[in-house]
Design a protein around this motif. Structure first.
Motif, PDB file in Angstrom:
ATOM      1  N   VAL A   1       8.530  -4.895  -7.462  1.00 19.77           N
ATOM      2  CA  VAL A   1       9.426  -3.972  -6.614  1.00 19.77           C
ATOM      3  C   VAL A   1      10.810  -4.272  -7.436  1.00 19.77           C
ATOM      4  O   VAL A   1      11.482  -3.215  -7.402  1.00 19.77           O
ATOM      5  CB  VAL A   1       9.232  -4.540  -5.260  1.00 19.77           C
ATOM      6  N   ALA A   2      11.241  -5.454  -7.583  1.00 22.70           N
ATOM      7  CA  ALA A   2      12.639  -5.776  -8.080  1.00 22.70           C
ATOM      8  C   ALA A   2      12.872  -4.953  -9.293  1.00 22.70           C
ATOM      9  O   ALA A   2      13.987  -4.436  -9.517  1.00 22.70           O
ATOM     10  CB  ALA A   2      13.117  -7.481  -7.920  1.00 22.70           C
ATOM     11  N   VAL A   3      11.996  -5.217 -10.084  1.00 20.48           N
ATOM     12  CA  VAL A   3      12.185  -4.724 -11.644  1.00 20.48           C
ATOM     13  C   VAL A   3      12.034  -3.299 -11.583  1.00 20.48           C
ATOM     14  O   VAL A   3      12.779  -2.402 -11.997  1.00 20.48           O
ATOM     15  CB  VAL A   3      11.110  -5.110 -12.572  1.00 20.48           C
ATOM     16  N   THR A   4      11.143  -2.494 -10.729  1.00 17.80           N
ATOM     17  CA  THR A   4      11.033  -1.202 -10.670  1.00 17.80           C
ATOM     18  C   THR A   4      11.944  -0.517  -9.895  1.00 17.80           C
ATOM     19  O   THR A   4      12.780   0.494 -10.359  1.00 17.80           O
ATOM     20  CB  THR A   4       9.724  -0.720  -9.897  1.00 17.80           C
ATOM     21  N   THR A   5      12.680  -1.109  -8.969  1.00 18.33           N
ATOM     22  CA  THR A   5      13.889  -0.647  -8.074  1.00 18.33           C
ATOM     23  C   THR A   5      15.204  -0.723  -9.110  1.00 18.33           C
ATOM     24  O   THR A   5      15.899   0.178  -9.033  1.00 18.33           O
ATOM     25  CB  THR A   5      14.148  -1.441  -6.856  1.00 18.33           C
ATOM     26  N   ASP A   6      15.353  -1.746 -10.006  1.00 23.58           N
ATOM     27  CA  ASP A   6      16.480  -2.110 -10.809  1.00 23.58           C
ATOM     28  C   ASP A   6      16.364  -0.753 -11.840  1.00 23.58           C
ATOM     29  O   ASP A   6      17.384  -0.089 -12.004  1.00 23.58           O
ATOM     30  CB  ASP A   6      16.264  -3.306 -11.610  1.00 23.58           C
ATOM     31  N   ARG A   7      15.272  -0.498 -12.432  1.00 21.91           N
ATOM     32  CA  ARG A   7      15.083   0.652 -13.536  1.00 21.91           C
ATOM     33  C   ARG A   7      15.428   1.890 -12.983  1.00 21.91           C
ATOM     34  O   ARG A   7      16.089   2.762 -13.142  1.00 21.91           O
ATOM     35  CB  ARG A   7      13.680   0.439 -14.148  1.00 21.91           C
TER      36      ARG A   7
ATOM     37  N   LYS B   1      14.455  -0.799   2.163  1.00 21.94           N
ATOM     38  CA  LYS B   1      12.985  -1.341   2.300  1.00 21.94           C
ATOM     39  C   LYS B   1      12.121  -0.441   1.464  1.00 21.94           C
ATOM     40  O   LYS B   1      12.444   0.795   1.421  1.00 21.94           O
ATOM     41  CB  LYS B   1      12.607  -1.147   3.622  1.00 21.94           C
ATOM     42  N   VAL B   2      11.238  -0.946   0.896  1.00 26.39           N
ATOM     43  CA  VAL B   2      10.216  -0.365  -0.146  1.00 26.39           C
ATOM     44  C   VAL B   2       8.896  -0.682   0.648  1.00 26.39           C
ATOM     45  O   VAL B   2       8.746  -1.908   0.729  1.00 26.39           O
ATOM     46  CB  VAL B   2      10.412  -0.982  -1.580  1.00 26.39           C
ATOM     47  N   ASP B   3       8.185   0.271   0.569  1.00 26.72           N
ATOM     48  CA  ASP B   3       6.775   0.138   1.038  1.00 26.72           C
ATOM     49  C   ASP B   3       5.800   0.534  -0.007  1.00 26.72           C
ATOM     50  O   ASP B   3       4.529   0.531   0.260  1.00 26.72           O
ATOM     51  CB  ASP B   3       6.561   1.058   2.445  1.00 26.72           C
ATOM     52  N   ARG B   4       6.219   0.983  -1.070  1.00 29.13           N
ATOM     53  CA  ARG B   4       5.380   1.368  -2.297  1.00 29.13           C
ATOM     54  C   ARG B   4       5.894   1.056  -3.580  1.00 29.13           C
ATOM     55  O   ARG B   4       7.124   1.744  -3.767  1.00 29.13           O
ATOM     56  CB  ARG B   4       4.530   2.829  -1.734  1.00 29.13           C
TER      57      ARG B   4
ATOM     58  N   CYS C   1       7.809   4.165  -9.930  1.00 28.69           N
ATOM     59  CA  CYS C   1       8.563   4.597  -8.846  1.00 28.69           C
ATOM     60  C   CYS C   1       8.372   3.691  -7.524  1.00 28.69           C
ATOM     61  O   CYS C   1       7.542   2.667  -7.683  1.00 28.69           O
ATOM     62  CB  CYS C   1       8.175   5.997  -8.451  1.00 28.69           C
ATOM     63  N   VAL C   2       9.363   3.824  -6.565  1.00 22.25           N
ATOM     64  CA  VAL C   2       9.456   2.809  -5.331  1.00 22.25           C
ATOM     65  C   VAL C   2       9.522   3.995  -4.286  1.00 22.25           C
ATOM     66  O   VAL C   2      10.351   4.911  -4.713  1.00 22.25           O
ATOM     67  CB  VAL C   2      10.423   1.851  -5.493  1.00 22.25           C
ATOM     68  N   SER C   3       9.035   3.742  -3.169  1.00 23.96           N
ATOM     69  CA  SER C   3       9.289   4.670  -1.999  1.00 23.96           C
ATOM     70  C   SER C   3       9.664   3.857  -1.024  1.00 23.96           C
ATOM     71  O   SER C   3       9.052   2.448  -0.773  1.00 23.96           O
ATOM     72  CB  SER C   3       8.088   5.436  -1.775  1.00 23.96           C
TER      73      SER C   3
ATOM     74  N   ALA D   1      18.091   7.696  -0.382  1.00 26.60           N
ATOM     75  CA  ALA D   1      16.323   8.137  -1.137  1.00 26.60           C
ATOM     76  C   ALA D   1      15.234   7.326  -0.346  1.00 26.60           C
ATOM     77  O   ALA D   1      15.371   6.433   0.120  1.00 26.60           O
ATOM     78  CB  ALA D   1      16.493   7.678  -2.395  1.00 26.60           C
ATOM     79  N   THR D   2      13.959   8.343  -0.321  1.00 28.35           N
ATOM     80  CA  THR D   2      12.977   7.922   0.169  1.00 28.35           C
ATOM     81  C   THR D   2      12.263   7.524  -0.966  1.00 28.35           C
ATOM     82  O   THR D   2      11.111   6.997  -0.936  1.00 28.35           O
ATOM     83  CB  THR D   2      12.303   8.720   1.093  1.00 28.35           C
TER      84      THR D   2
END
Length: 165
Positions: free
Chosen positions: A26-32, A95-98, A104-106, A121-122
């Motif tokens: 989650v951290a890596v994907t959110t960063d990118r 908050k990320v739930d996916r 991607c993160v949602s 963003a969602t």
């Protein structure tokens, strides 16, 4: 280095839990994805670093330093901090739930630069994109046959600050 990068990616993929979130992924994907979204909105990102904290044991992972543990949860609290090229503080909280395969993160995330909201963003990234297909180079059959042998690569990082600021 290429083998090490491949091992890190393989390690992150291997730790992806079923029906839960991996704090490191989650951290890596959110960063990118947040960096790309901020750049798209006109914020020239100098650097951004994200952490994610899951409820499954309280473990966290910094996107720049790699995973420390693989905690699982259905929701991760994400915090990113950084700086723009013109010196403004950047933050993203939510908050990320996916999280989908590094694409991607949602959830519910808000990004700010220089104290102003840049976006809420969602979803960040493209969940329908094909995952990257690059893989580390393979040695010739037999492991060390007559082909080219891998060599050591040295990477040097230099932090430069503009003069007069």
């Amino acid at each position: 280095m290429i083998c090490l990068a491949g091992a890190v990616v393989a390690g992150l993929s291997a730790c992806d839990p079923v029906n839960g979130l991996n704090s490191a992924s989650v951290a890596v994907t959110t960063d990118r994805t947040a960096t790309r979204a901020l750049e798209h909105e006109g914020v020239n990102v100098r650097w951004l670093s994200c952490t994610a904290r899951t409820a499954g044991g309280g473990a966290s992972a910094a996107s720049r330093t790699g995973p420390s543990t693989a905690a699982t949860s259905r929701v991760a609290d994400v915090t990113c901090n950084g700086r723009s090229k013109d010196g403004k503080d950047i933050s993203l909280d939510g908050k990320v739930d996916r999280e989908v395969k590094g694409q991607c993160v949602s959830g519910d995330m808000t990004a700010r630069a220089g104290g102003k909201t840049v976006f809420r963003a969602t979803m960040l990234g493209n969940c329908d994109a094909a995952p990257p297909t690059s893989s580390p180079p393979r040695l010739p059959a037999g492991g060390s046959g007559g082909g080219a042998r891998p060599t050591a690569t040295v990477t040097v990082t230099v932090t430069a600050y503009p003069q007069g600021k």
